[in-house]
Each structure stands twice: as structure tokens, then as C-alpha cells.
Design a protein around this motif. Structure first.
Motif, PDB file in Angstrom:
ATOM      1  N   PRO A   1       2.659  -9.213 -11.828  1.00  0.00           N
ATOM      2  CA  PRO A   1       3.732  -9.992 -12.443  1.00  0.00           C
ATOM      3  C   PRO A   1       5.114  -9.482 -12.030  1.00  0.00           C
ATOM      4  O   PRO A   1       5.416  -8.299 -12.134  1.00  0.00           O
ATOM      5  N   VAL A   2       5.945 -10.408 -11.540  1.00  0.00           N
ATOM      6  CA  VAL A   2       7.330 -10.105 -11.165  1.00  0.00           C
ATOM      7  C   VAL A   2       8.210 -11.226 -11.715  1.00  0.00           C
ATOM      8  O   VAL A   2       7.935 -12.409 -11.474  1.00  0.00           O
ATOM      9  N   LYS A   3       9.260 -10.865 -12.436  1.00  0.00           N
ATOM     10  CA  LYS A   3      10.173 -11.882 -12.956  1.00  0.00           C
ATOM     11  C   LYS A   3      10.884 -12.577 -11.787  1.00  0.00           C
ATOM     12  O   LYS A   3      11.216 -11.932 -10.788  1.00  0.00           O
ATOM     13  N   PRO A   4      11.146 -13.879 -11.906  1.00  0.00           N
ATOM     14  CA  PRO A   4      11.749 -14.620 -10.784  1.00  0.00           C
ATOM     15  C   PRO A   4      13.059 -14.015 -10.288  1.00  0.00           C
ATOM     16  O   PRO A   4      13.273 -13.925  -9.067  1.00  0.00           O
ATOM     17  N   ASP A   5      13.945 -13.587 -11.199  1.00  0.00           N
ATOM     18  CA  ASP A   5      15.223 -13.018 -10.757  1.00  0.00           C
ATOM     19  C   ASP A   5      15.035 -11.673 -10.071  1.00  0.00           C
ATOM     20  O   ASP A   5      15.767 -11.336  -9.135  1.00  0.00           O
ATOM     21  N   VAL A   6      14.052 -10.908 -10.535  1.00  0.00           N
ATOM     22  CA  VAL A   6      13.752  -9.632  -9.886  1.00  0.00           C
ATOM     23  C   VAL A   6      13.197  -9.894  -8.484  1.00  0.00           C
ATOM     24  O   VAL A   6      13.582  -9.236  -7.513  1.00  0.00           O
ATOM     25  N   ARG A   7      12.315 -10.864  -8.387  1.00  0.00           N
ATOM     26  CA  ARG A   7      11.770 -11.214  -7.067  1.00  0.00           C
ATOM     27  C   ARG A   7      12.894 -11.653  -6.131  1.00  0.00           C
ATOM     28  O   ARG A   7      12.960 -11.245  -4.964  1.00  0.00           O
ATOM     29  N   GLY A   8      13.807 -12.478  -6.650  1.00  0.00           N
ATOM     30  CA  GLY A   8      14.917 -12.949  -5.832  1.00  0.00           C
ATOM     31  C   GLY A   8      15.822 -11.815  -5.379  1.00  0.00           C
ATOM     32  O   GLY A   8      16.265 -11.787  -4.223  1.00  0.00           O
ATOM     33  N   ALA A   9      16.104 -10.868  -6.285  1.00  0.00           N
ATOM     34  CA  ALA A   9      16.951  -9.726  -5.934  1.00  0.00           C
ATOM     35  C   ALA A   9      16.281  -8.863  -4.873  1.00  0.00           C
ATOM     36  O   ALA A   9      16.931  -8.392  -3.928  1.00  0.00           O
ATOM     37  N   CYS A  10      14.972  -8.655  -5.023  1.00  0.00           N
ATOM     38  CA  CYS A  10      14.241  -7.854  -4.038  1.00  0.00           C
ATOM     39  C   CYS A  10      14.272  -8.515  -2.670  1.00  0.00           C
ATOM     40  O   CYS A  10      14.480  -7.852  -1.646  1.00  0.00           O
ATOM     41  N   GLU A  11      14.078  -9.832  -2.630  1.00  0.00           N
ATOM     42  CA  GLU A  11      14.100 -10.544  -1.356  1.00  0.00           C
ATOM     43  C   GLU A  11      15.489 -10.477  -0.736  1.00  0.00           C
ATOM     44  O   GLU A  11      15.634 -10.284   0.484  1.00  0.00           O
ATOM     45  N   LEU A  12      16.523 -10.617  -1.570  1.00  0.00           N
ATOM     46  CA  LEU A  12      17.892 -10.578  -1.069  1.00  0.00           C
ATOM     47  C   LEU A  12      18.233  -9.217  -0.465  1.00  0.00           C
ATOM     48  O   LEU A  12      18.909  -9.120   0.561  1.00  0.00           O
ATOM     49  N   LEU A  13      17.737  -8.149  -1.099  1.00  0.00           N
ATOM     50  CA  LEU A  13      18.044  -6.793  -0.665  1.00  0.00           C
ATOM     51  C   LEU A  13      17.015  -6.234   0.314  1.00  0.00           C
ATOM     52  O   LEU A  13      17.161  -5.113   0.802  1.00  0.00           O
ATOM     53  N   GLY A  14      15.965  -7.008   0.585  1.00  0.00           N
ATOM     54  CA  GLY A  14      14.947  -6.559   1.528  1.00  0.00           C
ATOM     55  C   GLY A  14      14.094  -5.420   1.005  1.00  0.00           C
ATOM     56  O   GLY A  14      13.716  -4.521   1.762  1.00  0.00           O
ATOM     57  N   ILE A  15      13.765  -5.459  -0.290  1.00  0.00           N
ATOM     58  CA  ILE A  15      13.010  -4.382  -0.930  1.00  0.00           C
ATOM     59  C   ILE A  15      11.717  -4.947  -1.508  1.00  0.00           C
ATOM     60  O   ILE A  15      11.709  -6.028  -2.111  1.00  0.00           O
ATOM     61  N   ASP A  16      10.632  -4.230  -1.330  1.00  0.00           N
ATOM     62  CA  ASP A  16       9.340  -4.607  -1.901  1.00  0.00           C
ATOM     63  C   ASP A  16       9.346  -4.220  -3.381  1.00  0.00           C
ATOM     64  O   ASP A  16       9.577  -3.065  -3.728  1.00  0.00           O
ATOM     65  N   SER A  17       9.068  -5.173  -4.263  1.00  0.00           N
ATOM     66  CA  SER A  17       9.105  -4.908  -5.714  1.00  0.00           C
ATOM     67  C   SER A  17       8.112  -3.824  -6.124  1.00  0.00           C
ATOM     68  O   SER A  17       8.311  -3.148  -7.133  1.00  0.00           O
ATOM     69  N   LEU A  18       7.046  -3.625  -5.345  1.00  0.00           N
ATOM     70  CA  LEU A  18       6.082  -2.570  -5.675  1.00  0.00           C
ATOM     71  C   LEU A  18       6.672  -1.177  -5.486  1.00  0.00           C
ATOM     72  O   LEU A  18       6.136  -0.196  -6.009  1.00  0.00           O
ATOM     73  N   HIS A  19       7.772  -1.068  -4.737  1.00  0.00           N
ATOM     74  CA  HIS A  19       8.403   0.226  -4.512  1.00  0.00           C
ATOM     75  C   HIS A  19       9.575   0.478  -5.457  1.00  0.00           C
ATOM     76  O   HIS A  19      10.246   1.510  -5.342  1.00  0.00           O
ATOM     77  N   VAL A  20       9.838  -0.449  -6.366  1.00  0.00           N
ATOM     78  CA  VAL A  20      11.013  -0.357  -7.238  1.00  0.00           C
ATOM     79  C   VAL A  20      10.640   0.320  -8.552  1.00  0.00           C
ATOM     80  O   VAL A  20       9.585   0.063  -9.134  1.00  0.00           O
ATOM     81  N   ALA A  21      11.541   1.172  -9.031  1.00  0.00           N
ATOM     82  CA  ALA A  21      11.288   1.974 -10.237  1.00  0.00           C
ATOM     83  C   ALA A  21      11.165   1.117 -11.487  1.00  0.00           C
ATOM     84  O   ALA A  21      11.844   0.101 -11.652  1.00  0.00           O
ATOM     85  N   ASN A  22      10.306   1.578 -12.381  1.00  0.00           N
ATOM     86  CA  ASN A  22      10.133   0.997 -13.717  1.00  0.00           C
ATOM     87  C   ASN A  22      10.339   2.117 -14.731  1.00  0.00           C
ATOM     88  O   ASN A  22      10.026   3.271 -14.452  1.00  0.00           O
ATOM     89  N   GLU A  23      10.812   1.791 -15.911  1.00  0.00           N
ATOM     90  CA  GLU A  23      11.010   2.816 -16.944  1.00  0.00           C
ATOM     91  C   GLU A  23      10.390   2.430 -18.279  1.00  0.00           C
ATOM     92  O   GLU A  23      10.684   3.048 -19.297  1.00  0.00           O
ATOM     93  N   GLY A  24       9.528   1.419 -18.273  1.00  0.00           N
ATOM     94  CA  GLY A  24       8.842   1.051 -19.504  1.00  0.00           C
ATOM     95  C   GLY A  24       7.521   0.384 -19.217  1.00  0.00           C
ATOM     96  O   GLY A  24       7.076  -0.497 -19.957  1.00  0.00           O
ATOM     97  N   LYS A  25       6.884   0.813 -18.135  1.00  0.00           N
ATOM     98  CA  LYS A  25       5.619   0.224 -17.733  1.00  0.00           C
ATOM     99  C   LYS A  25       4.553   1.308 -17.592  1.00  0.00           C
ATOM    100  O   LYS A  25       4.859   2.486 -17.386  1.00  0.00           O
ATOM    101  N   LEU A  26       3.305   0.863 -17.674  1.00  0.00           N
ATOM    102  CA  LEU A  26       2.159   1.761 -17.652  1.00  0.00           C
ATOM    103  C   LEU A  26       1.132   1.255 -16.658  1.00  0.00           C
ATOM    104  O   LEU A  26       0.815   0.067 -16.626  1.00  0.00           O
ATOM    105  N   VAL A  27       0.623   2.166 -15.830  1.00  0.00           N
ATOM    106  CA  VAL A  27      -0.510   1.884 -14.951  1.00  0.00           C
ATOM    107  C   VAL A  27      -1.666   2.761 -15.410  1.00  0.00           C
ATOM    108  O   VAL A  27      -1.471   3.967 -15.638  1.00  0.00           O
TER     109      VAL A  27
END
Length: 347
Positions: free
Chosen positions: A259-285
Motif C-alpha cells: 500500500p502506497v498513498k497516491p500523493d506519496v507515490r506521486g512524490a516518489c515518482e517526481l523525485l525518482g525514489i523507490d517508495s520501498l526505500h523511503v523511511a517510515n516512523e509508524g509502521k511495522l513489518v
């Protein structure tokens, strides 16, 4: 008759941090009484000794420490203070510990706003109350202009491990389900879009939160969880790679389930960053036997922090030490660790 020279009355009220605030004198005491104690006071801290004498229940003790240098200090969805508290609480909780006590060390730049410091301390106090922990000791240092960027915070935490819980990145077994508690990349993109002044249809906000309440409920329901991690720096990609390497297993994930929020996906695409490499501070794996995955999802989804929880993949015998993703196009690609830091000063 000459009058004796008069000593000027020292100025005690300042709007910004002065070097003297870190000197251990009257201004240091004034800072303690004006900013810190009104919000952080408790039976352990109020003593103001050089150490906190704390009570711990029986059991093995967990101890962690981290330093927070995030820029900007205030970001959509939080600030450096609550990030420091929640981050340390989460580091204890994902190891199966009940977080109990924190220490806090501040490094303040000369000229930093006292009003902003007050906001940060208030948010730390609220975060600690919400997480059920106490800040019991601390320290403050002041450095000259340009010697740090406004404010750095170190937090250390102590917790007590649950009896019978064995969580470790070395525990993954073939067939385990990999569960993610919600959307990825929210914190990192909140920081980055704030820095770059990017705007989207809705504001991207950090997911900064303490996970210990949800984790406790998960472990109550399924004590046999194999591993838990909070995917902070390096994001979900780094966490999964660490799990695969530590357990000498392969991990396969499905792109369409992440799951990726649409605006987060858009920001990642704009900046050329894979969302899987982006930091989270309230998520659990977490990794758990497939038979228990449904119950874990039910518990997660009963919390606001886990309402978007989903199984994103599984542990396999093939390609040990590697993470492979099946893409939306049906192809497969390796999810590796980034070579460098894509998003500096993220936490």
C-alpha cells in the motif's frame, strides 16, 4: 563623594538559547524550571539527581539508544521531539519488550528559539504519556552558532522483555508470511516535500507514532511471532534485506499488494525514489507462520495504526539472502539495499 560602581542585574529572560544556558549556572537552572520540568516532571525526574533510580519488574532488560537530527525540525505530522520518543519506544517494542523509561539528551544551537524548544518538549511529554513511558533523566548541551543545526536529540530507552517471547531477525522460516502494517513512505516523503516546497492535492504527513500498544496486542494473540522490525531508514527494502540475510532465507513480495498513498507515490515518482526505500516512523513489518497470519491481520486492523495491514509476501527457500519482488507487469526484480543515503537527515 563617589558612588561605588553598580553591578548590572543579569538578564534572566531570553527568547533564544544562549551559551550560558549550557554552563550549569543560573540560566541552566532557569531553562530547566521554565521549559523542561513543567512538562516532563515525574517521581523519578523530579529528584534531579545525576542518575535516575528506577524500578524494573523481573525479566530480561532491553536497552536501546538513538540520535535524531531530522531536518526540518517541524514537519507535517510531527516534530523532532515526538519522533525521538516514538522511535525509541518502537525500537524496544519490536524486540518484544514493554517500554518503560527513557533518557533524553539535547544539543542546542545558540540562538535556537525557546518558544520552539517549548513546543518540542511539550510534544515529547505528550508522546511519552501516550506510549505509557516516563522520561526519567536527561542532559542539555549548548554549542555555538553553526556547530549543529538548531537542535539534535538523543534518546535511550529501557524496557522489560515479555516472558516466552523470542523475536529475532534470525528466526524466519520457509513459508512464513510477511505482513506490513500500512502504507509505506509517508514519513520520508513528508520530510522531503517539506524541504523541497512541493505541493500535492492533499498534504503528505508523517506516520510518526508509537507502535507498542498494537504490538502488545499482537503478541497477546500470537506469542509465536518470529520477527518484528520497524522499517525506518532504508525503508521496507532495507528491513526485508536484513531479515533475509540474518535468517539465510529468501523473501518474495508482490508489488500490487504494497500500500502506497497516491500523493506519496506521486512524490516518489517526481523525485525518482523507490517508495520501498523511503523511511517510515509508524509502521511495522513482521514474519509469522502462515497459519497465524489471519489472526495477526485481524488484530492489526483493529487499530487505527494497522487498518491498512496486508500480507505483502512470504519466506522461501530459494535465493537465500535476497529479496525478490513480482512486479505489476508480472516480471521479477531484485530489491536490494541502496548504495547510499537517498534521503539524508530523515530522522
Amino acid at each position: 563623594m563617589m558612588m561605588p560602581p553598580l553591578c548590572p542585574t543579569p538578564i534572566m529572560q531570553h527568547e533564544t538559547i544562549q551559551m550560558a544556558h549550557g554552563a550549569g549556572g543560573r540560566l541552566s537552572q532557569a531553562l530547566m524550571q521554565r521549559v523542561f520540568m513543567p512538562h516532563l516532571h515525574n517521581v523519578f525526574l523530579d529528584v534531579l539527581d545525576d542518575q535516575a533510580k528506577i524500578d524494573l519488574p523481573p525479566g530480561q532488560t532491553a536497552f536501546t539508544t538513538d540520535t535524531y537530527v531530522v531536518s526540518p525540525v517541524f514537519f507535517p505530522g510531527g516534530n523532532i521531539g515526538e519522533l525521538a520518543v516514538n522511535g525509541t519506544v518502537n525500537d524496544l517494542a519490536v524486540g518484544g519488550a514493554k517500554p518503560m523509561y527513557l533518557s533524553v539528551g539535547f544539543v542546542l544551537e545558540e540562538g535556537f528559539s525557546l518558544a520552539e524548544l517549548q513546543k518540542i518538549v511539550m510534544s515529547m511529554a505528550e508522546a511519552a504519556r501516550s506510549a505509557g513511558v516516563m522520561i526519567v533523566t536527561g542532559d542539555t548541551k549548548v554549542v555555538g552558532k553553526g556547530q549543529c543545526d538548531r537542535i539534535f536529540i538523543n534518546t535511550s530507552g529501557i524496557g522489560v522483555l515479555r516472558e516466552g517471547i523470542n523475536l529475532s531477525c534470525r528466526n524466519l522460516q520457509s513459508g512464513d508470511s510477511i505482513i506490513l502494517s500500512g502504507t509505506v513512505g509517508d514519513h520520508g516523503m513528508a520530510i522531503m516535500t517539506s524541504r523541497e516546497g512541493l505541493s500535492f492535492q492533499s498534504r503528505i504527513t508523517s506516520d510518526c507514532a508509537a507502535l507498542n500498544g498494537m504490538i502488545a496486542a499482537i503478541l497477546d494473540a500470537v506469542p509465536a511471532i518470529h520477527a518484528m522490525r520497524d522499517p525506518t531508514r532504508g525503508g521496507v527494502a532495507a528491513t526485508l534485506n536484513e531479515l533475509a540475510v540474518s535468517s539465510s532465507v529468501g523473501i518474495e513480495i508482490n508489488e500490487t499488494t504494497i500500500p502506497v498513498k497516491p500523493d506519496v507515490r506521486g512524490a516518489c515518482e517526481l523525485l525518482g525514489i523507490d517508495s520501498l526505500h523511503v523511511a517510515n516512523e509508524g509502521k511495522l513489518v513482521l514474519a509469522v507462520a502462515a497459519a497465524d497470519a489471519g489472526l495477526v491481520l485481524d488484530v492489526m486492523r483493529s487499530f487505527d495504526l494497522g487498518r491498512d495491514a496486508v500480507i505483502i509476501g512470504s519466506v522461501v527457500d530459494e535465493h537465500p539472502g535476497m529479496v525478490v519482488m513480482r512486479t505489476a507487469l508480472g516480471t521479477r526484480r531484485i530489491i536490494d539495499l541502496p548504495l547510499g543515503e537517498q534521503l539524508p537527515r530523515i530522522c
